[in-house]
Design a protein around this motif. Structure first.
Motif, PDB file in Angstrom:
ATOM      1  N   ASN A 190       0.836  -1.199   0.000  1.00 10.75           N
ATOM      2  CA  ASN A 190       0.000   0.000   0.000  1.00 10.75           C
ATOM      3  C   ASN A 190       0.871   1.250   0.000  1.00 10.75           C
ATOM      4  O   ASN A 190       0.603   2.213  -0.726  1.00 10.75           O
ATOM      5  CB  ASN A 190      -0.926  -0.008   1.210  1.00 10.75           C
ATOM      6  N   LEU A 191       1.927   1.235   0.785  1.00  7.97           N
ATOM      7  CA  LEU A 191       2.849   2.368   0.828  1.00  7.97           C
ATOM      8  C   LEU A 191       3.500   2.589  -0.535  1.00  7.97           C
ATOM      9  O   LEU A 191       3.610   3.733  -1.008  1.00  7.97           O
ATOM     10  CB  LEU A 191       3.904   2.128   1.904  1.00  7.97           C
ATOM     11  N   LEU A 192       3.910   1.511  -1.200  1.00  6.33           N
ATOM     12  CA  LEU A 192       4.525   1.630  -2.526  1.00  6.33           C
ATOM     13  C   LEU A 192       3.531   2.122  -3.573  1.00  6.33           C
ATOM     14  O   LEU A 192       3.863   2.962  -4.412  1.00  6.33           O
ATOM     15  CB  LEU A 192       5.114   0.286  -2.953  1.00  6.33           C
ATOM     16  N   GLU A 245       1.262   9.197  -5.793  1.00  8.55           N
ATOM     17  CA  GLU A 245       1.337  10.534  -5.216  1.00  8.55           C
ATOM     18  C   GLU A 245       2.650  11.229  -5.563  1.00  8.55           C
ATOM     19  O   GLU A 245       2.665  12.423  -5.809  1.00  8.55           O
ATOM     20  CB  GLU A 245       1.146  10.471  -3.699  1.00  8.55           C
ATOM     21  N   ALA A 246       3.735  10.481  -5.556  1.00  3.39           N
ATOM     22  CA  ALA A 246       5.016  11.093  -5.912  1.00  3.39           C
ATOM     23  C   ALA A 246       4.980  11.602  -7.344  1.00  3.39           C
ATOM     24  O   ALA A 246       5.450  12.707  -7.628  1.00  3.39           O
ATOM     25  CB  ALA A 246       6.156  10.097  -5.721  1.00  3.39           C
ATOM     26  N   CYS A 270       2.371  12.537  -9.035  1.00  4.13           N
ATOM     27  CA  CYS A 270       1.473  13.680  -9.122  1.00  4.13           C
ATOM     28  C   CYS A 270       2.096  14.929  -8.504  1.00  4.13           C
ATOM     29  O   CYS A 270       2.086  16.005  -9.108  1.00  4.13           O
ATOM     30  CB  CYS A 270       0.156  13.343  -8.425  1.00  4.13           C
ATOM     31  N   ILE A 271       2.663  14.801  -7.330  1.00  2.00           N
ATOM     32  CA  ILE A 271       3.216  15.967  -6.642  1.00  2.00           C
ATOM     33  C   ILE A 271       4.444  16.492  -7.372  1.00  2.00           C
ATOM     34  O   ILE A 271       4.597  17.703  -7.562  1.00  2.00           O
ATOM     35  CB  ILE A 271       3.516  15.627  -5.169  1.00  2.00           C
ATOM     36  N   VAL A 272       5.320  15.596  -7.805  1.00  3.82           N
ATOM     37  CA  VAL A 272       6.515  16.031  -8.547  1.00  3.82           C
ATOM     38  C   VAL A 272       6.105  16.720  -9.846  1.00  3.82           C
ATOM     39  O   VAL A 272       6.667  17.762 -10.218  1.00  3.82           O
ATOM     40  CB  VAL A 272       7.462  14.838  -8.805  1.00  3.82           C
ATOM     41  N   SER A 273       5.115  16.174 -10.531  1.00  2.00           N
ATOM     42  CA  SER A 273       4.636  16.792 -11.768  1.00  2.00           C
ATOM     43  C   SER A 273       4.076  18.175 -11.507  1.00  2.00           C
ATOM     44  O   SER A 273       4.363  19.129 -12.239  1.00  2.00           O
ATOM     45  CB  SER A 273       3.571  15.908 -12.417  1.00  2.00           C
ATOM     46  N   PHE A 274       3.267  18.303 -10.465  1.00  2.00           N
ATOM     47  CA  PHE A 274       2.673  19.596 -10.129  1.00  2.00           C
ATOM     48  C   PHE A 274       3.752  20.622  -9.786  1.00  2.00           C
ATOM     49  O   PHE A 274       3.709  21.767 -10.245  1.00  2.00           O
ATOM     50  CB  PHE A 274       1.685  19.436  -8.969  1.00  2.00           C
ATOM     51  N   PHE A 302      -6.964  20.025 -12.391  1.00  2.00           N
ATOM     52  CA  PHE A 302      -6.621  18.604 -12.491  1.00  2.00           C
ATOM     53  C   PHE A 302      -5.843  18.129 -11.273  1.00  2.00           C
ATOM     54  O   PHE A 302      -6.182  17.120 -10.664  1.00  2.00           O
ATOM     55  CB  PHE A 302      -5.805  18.354 -13.765  1.00  2.00           C
ATOM     56  N   PHE A 303      -4.785  18.844 -10.912  1.00  2.00           N
ATOM     57  CA  PHE A 303      -3.906  18.394  -9.837  1.00  2.00           C
ATOM     58  C   PHE A 303      -4.449  18.680  -8.443  1.00  2.00           C
ATOM     59  O   PHE A 303      -4.153  17.944  -7.511  1.00  2.00           O
ATOM     60  CB  PHE A 303      -2.526  19.025  -9.968  1.00  2.00           C
ATOM     61  N   GLY A 304      -5.213  19.748  -8.291  1.00  3.03           N
ATOM     62  CA  GLY A 304      -5.709  20.120  -6.960  1.00  3.03           C
ATOM     63  C   GLY A 304      -6.468  18.998  -6.260  1.00  3.03           C
ATOM     64  O   GLY A 304      -6.076  18.549  -5.178  1.00  3.03           O
ATOM     65  N   PRO A 305      -7.562  18.506  -6.848  1.00  2.00           N
ATOM     66  CA  PRO A 305      -8.287  17.404  -6.204  1.00  2.00           C
ATOM     67  C   PRO A 305      -7.459  16.124  -6.093  1.00  2.00           C
ATOM     68  O   PRO A 305      -7.575  15.397  -5.102  1.00  2.00           O
ATOM     69  CB  PRO A 305      -9.502  17.191  -7.120  1.00  2.00           C
ATOM     70  N   TYR A 306      -6.625  15.858  -7.083  1.00  2.00           N
ATOM     71  CA  TYR A 306      -5.829  14.630  -7.067  1.00  2.00           C
ATOM     72  C   TYR A 306      -4.845  14.634  -5.904  1.00  2.00           C
ATOM     73  O   TYR A 306      -4.692  13.639  -5.208  1.00  2.00           O
ATOM     74  CB  TYR A 306      -5.106  14.485  -8.402  1.00  2.00           C
ATOM     75  N   ILE A 307      -4.189  15.778  -5.663  1.00  2.42           N
ATOM     76  CA  ILE A 307      -3.264  15.870  -4.534  1.00  2.42           C
ATOM     77  C   ILE A 307      -4.025  15.794  -3.224  1.00  2.42           C
ATOM     78  O   ILE A 307      -3.583  15.160  -2.269  1.00  2.42           O
ATOM     79  CB  ILE A 307      -2.428  17.168  -4.643  1.00  2.42           C
ATOM     80  N   PHE A 308      -5.195  16.421  -3.174  1.00  2.00           N
ATOM     81  CA  PHE A 308      -6.011  16.386  -1.954  1.00  2.00           C
ATOM     82  C   PHE A 308      -6.426  14.955  -1.608  1.00  2.00           C
ATOM     83  O   PHE A 308      -6.383  14.538  -0.463  1.00  2.00           O
ATOM     84  CB  PHE A 308      -7.240  17.277  -2.126  1.00  2.00           C
ATOM     85  N   ILE A 309      -6.849  14.202  -2.641  1.00  4.76           N
ATOM     86  CA  ILE A 309      -7.276  12.805  -2.418  1.00  4.76           C
ATOM     87  C   ILE A 309      -6.103  11.979  -1.946  1.00  4.76           C
ATOM     88  O   ILE A 309      -6.182  11.169  -1.053  1.00  4.76           O
ATOM     89  CB  ILE A 309      -7.895  12.229  -3.695  1.00  4.76           C
TER      90      ILE A 309
END
Length: 199
Positions: A138-140, A146-147, A149-153, A192-199
């Motif tokens: 689950n961690l992986l 998330e990595a 998504c966040i790195v892309s943002f 696009f990224f806002g909700p995805y990072i929040f989730i």
């Protein structure tokens, strides 16, 4: 830009279709069961097209950076071959990301009642069906998504800081043109990224 917009539209359409088609089939045929292979295909497709959208948004950001900061070299740096190669890398990168997710899931042992209370498969409900400890997997899985998504943002926002910094010596008309070119992409990235990072 139209080439990248076409690819973004195509990936968005495929992403929506991969989710909604399963829901429509389940609703029309009253078939709420999925085989394990169907579930894995569905998970692969949703993650594949979702990550493809992220990669194409990054490519569009790169396009804006070159068009704004290196406008004199634009035609040589953004040729059809370069754009095609960049999109091909995005498709391959999405495949690598989705395959890594699937291989992590396939390494698990499933047992007991294989029932998910969703109309489509996803990793978190699947992890509840396993017989083994899923903490590491689950961690992986989460860190992979998330990595990315966040790195892309952060990359996109950093490049816009560079674009704004490069515009400080331009005329008001030049700044207005650059802002008009970039504002729609900035809005799409935030939505696009806002909700995805929040989730």
């Amino acid at each position: 830009m139209y080439f990248f917009l076409f690819d973004l539209s195509l990936s968005g359409t495929c992403f929506s279709t991969s989710i909604s088609s399963r829901m429509i089939v389940a609703d029309l045929l009253k078939k709420t069961t999925l085989s394990f292979s169907e579930c894995m295909i569905h998970v692969f497709l949703t993650h594949y097209f979702g990550s493809l959208e992220i990669f194409i948004l990054i490519l569009m950001d790169f396009y804006h950076s070159v068009a704004t900061c290196k406008s004199l070299c634009y035609t040589t740096k953004m040729s059809y071959q370069v754009c095609g190669s960049l999109v091909a890398v995005a498709w391959v990168g999405s495949c690598v990301h989705s395959s890594a997710q699937i291989f992590l899931t396939l390494s698990l042992l499933f047992c007991g009642p294989n029932v998910i209370d969703h109309y489509f498969c996803d990793f978190q409900p699947l992890l509840k069906l396993t017989c083994t400890d899923t903490y590491v997997v689950n961690l992986l899985l989460v860190s992979n998504s998330e990595a990315m998504c966040i790195v892309s943002f952060v990359m996109v926002m950093f490049s816009y800081v560079i674009i704004l910094h490069s515009l400080r010596n331009h005329s008001a008309e030049g700044i207005r043109k650059a802002f008009c070119n970039c504002i729609s992409h900035i809005i799409v990235v935030i939505v696009f990224f806002g909700p995805y990072i929040f989730i």
